[in-house]
Enzyme design. Structure first.
Site, short mmCIF file in Angstrom:
data_model
loop_
_atom_site.label_atom_id
_atom_site.label_comp_id
_atom_site.label_asym_id
_atom_site.label_seq_id
_atom_site.Cartn_x
_atom_site.Cartn_y
_atom_site.Cartn_z
CG MET A 29 4.67 -7.67 -6.24
SD MET A 29 6.39 -8.01 -6.61
CE MET A 29 7.17 -6.84 -5.55
CB ALA A 31 3.38 -7.22 1.99
CG LEU A 32 -2.51 -6.43 -0.07
CD1 LEU A 32 -3.97 -6.68 -0.42
CD2 LEU A 32 -1.76 -5.93 -1.29
CG HIS A 36 -1.31 -2.42 -1.64
ND1 HIS A 36 -0.41 -2.62 -0.63
CD2 HIS A 36 -0.64 -2.57 -2.80
CE1 HIS A 36 0.78 -2.89 -1.18
NE2 HIS A 36 0.67 -2.86 -2.47
N GLY A 148 -0.16 3.10 -8.01
CA GLY A 148 0.09 4.23 -7.11
C GLY A 148 1.21 5.12 -7.64
CB SER A 186 6.60 1.35 1.41
OG SER A 186 7.42 0.26 1.08
O1 PAF Z 1 4.14 -2.34 -7.59
C1 PAF Z 1 4.16 -3.59 -7.42
O2 PAF Z 1 3.74 -4.11 -6.38
C2 PAF Z 1 4.70 -4.49 -8.52
O3 PAF Z 1 5.78 -3.91 -9.15
C3 PAF Z 1 3.61 -4.91 -9.54
C4 PAF Z 1 3.08 -3.74 -10.33
C5 PAF Z 1 2.47 -5.62 -8.82
C6 PAF Z 1 4.21 -5.91 -10.54
O4 PAF Z 1 4.69 -7.06 -9.91
#
Ligand code: PAF
Length: 281
Positions: A29, A31-32, A36, A148, A186
């Site tokens: 989603m 905001a890496l 990630h 993750g 996070s």
């Molecule tokens: O873990 C996340 O960032 C979200 O739940 C995902 C898996 C990208 C689904 O929107």
């Protein structure tokens, strides 16, 4: 590096080559952060082509306010991805491109995996996650997809999703990446003050001592100990501590020989909800 906004463009990009090792998908989603980055790195190592999706999925939020507050940092995300590999495809569609006019989720039977912990505190959350992840799997048709272990319950839900929907993709589980003090990485950590972010090492420390106790004590004893440890840390509010079987995620009453268990925790700090977990055996 291609940034793709539509399903049509994505299909075009995916058509252009022959893939020997396969296609890897990292759903995000945005905001890496370094957690990630680990997933993207792993995907690059194991596949010839990698797609990173960046989409803040409205159907997995139970509060409109959380959805609106979710950080959108596309430029920074793209530069983090680019540092890992210039050839990664970034798929960043609009809500309308994904859902059309009907922003709603499917109803899955996750066989109870969605009824505990995160599922009991966040209404319909996992139906929303399942809906978007299934849609991404259908669009990208990846050989492997990366998730993750910080969101361990989500990981089990996705494993169940591919089983019930018979989607031919390997789900690659990746370990939790932590900040130097131990807090699980996070996007929400950015919202903490420096002081609390450092003190939040307490959450991981608590889980580590739960693991130590679990060697000789009952799950009930371990959970009570964890609850007690919060009495002397008033800056952190415990939402839940649970110990479950790793397969079914059912809370453990009595430990069984040969069974694998995990402890899960959700904590509020400065109004920010933080989750973490640890393998107990
Ligand atoms: O873990 C996340 O960032 C979200 O739940 C995902 C898996 C990208 C689904 O929107």
């Amino acid at each position: 590096m291609p940034i793709v906004r539509t399903k049509k463009e994505l299909a075009k990009q995916l058509k252009t080559s022959n893939y020997r090792k396969g296609i890897g998908l990292v759903p995000t989603m945005g905001a890496l952060h370094k957690g990630h980055e680990f997933l993207v790195q792993k995907a690059v190592e194991q596949n010839d082509l990698v797609v990173v999706s960046i989409f803040v999925n409205p159907t997995q939020f139970d509060k409109q306010e959380d959805l609106e507050k979710y950080p959108k940092t596309l430029e920074a995300d793209v530069s983090l991805i680019k540092k890992v590999d210039e050839n990664i495809i970034v798929f960043a569609p609009s809500e309308q491109e994904v859902y059309g006019e009907n922003i709603s989720s499917k109803n899955y039977d996750f066989e109870g995996l969605d009824k505990v912990m995160e599922g009991s505190f966040r209404d319909d959350h996992f139906n929303g996650v399942g809906t978007i992840v299934e849609a991404l799997f259908l669009l990208v048709k990846p050989d492997r997809a990366y998730f993750g272990e910080k969101d361990f319950q989500q990981l089990r839900i996705i494993q169940k999703l591919v089983e019930i929907e018979r989607i031919p993709v390997e789900i690659v589980a990746c370990p939790i990446v932590r900040e130097p003090h131990g807090l699980a990485m996070s996007s929400r950590n950015e919202r903490l003050s420096t002081e609390i972010r450092q003190k939040a090492a307490f959450i991981h420390e608590t889980l580590k001592s739960a693991k130590k106790f679990f060697g000789t004590k009952s799950a009930y004893y371990v959970k009570e100990k964890v609850k007690e440890s919060f009495d002397s840390h008033s800056e952190f509010g415990l939402e839940y501590i649970e110990i479950t079987d790793v397969e079914t995620l059912t809370p453990v009453k009595e430990k069984k020989e040969g069974q694998k268990y995990r402890a899960f925790i959700a904590v509020y700090a400065e109004g920010v909800r933080l989750i973490d977990n640890i393998a107990l055996n």
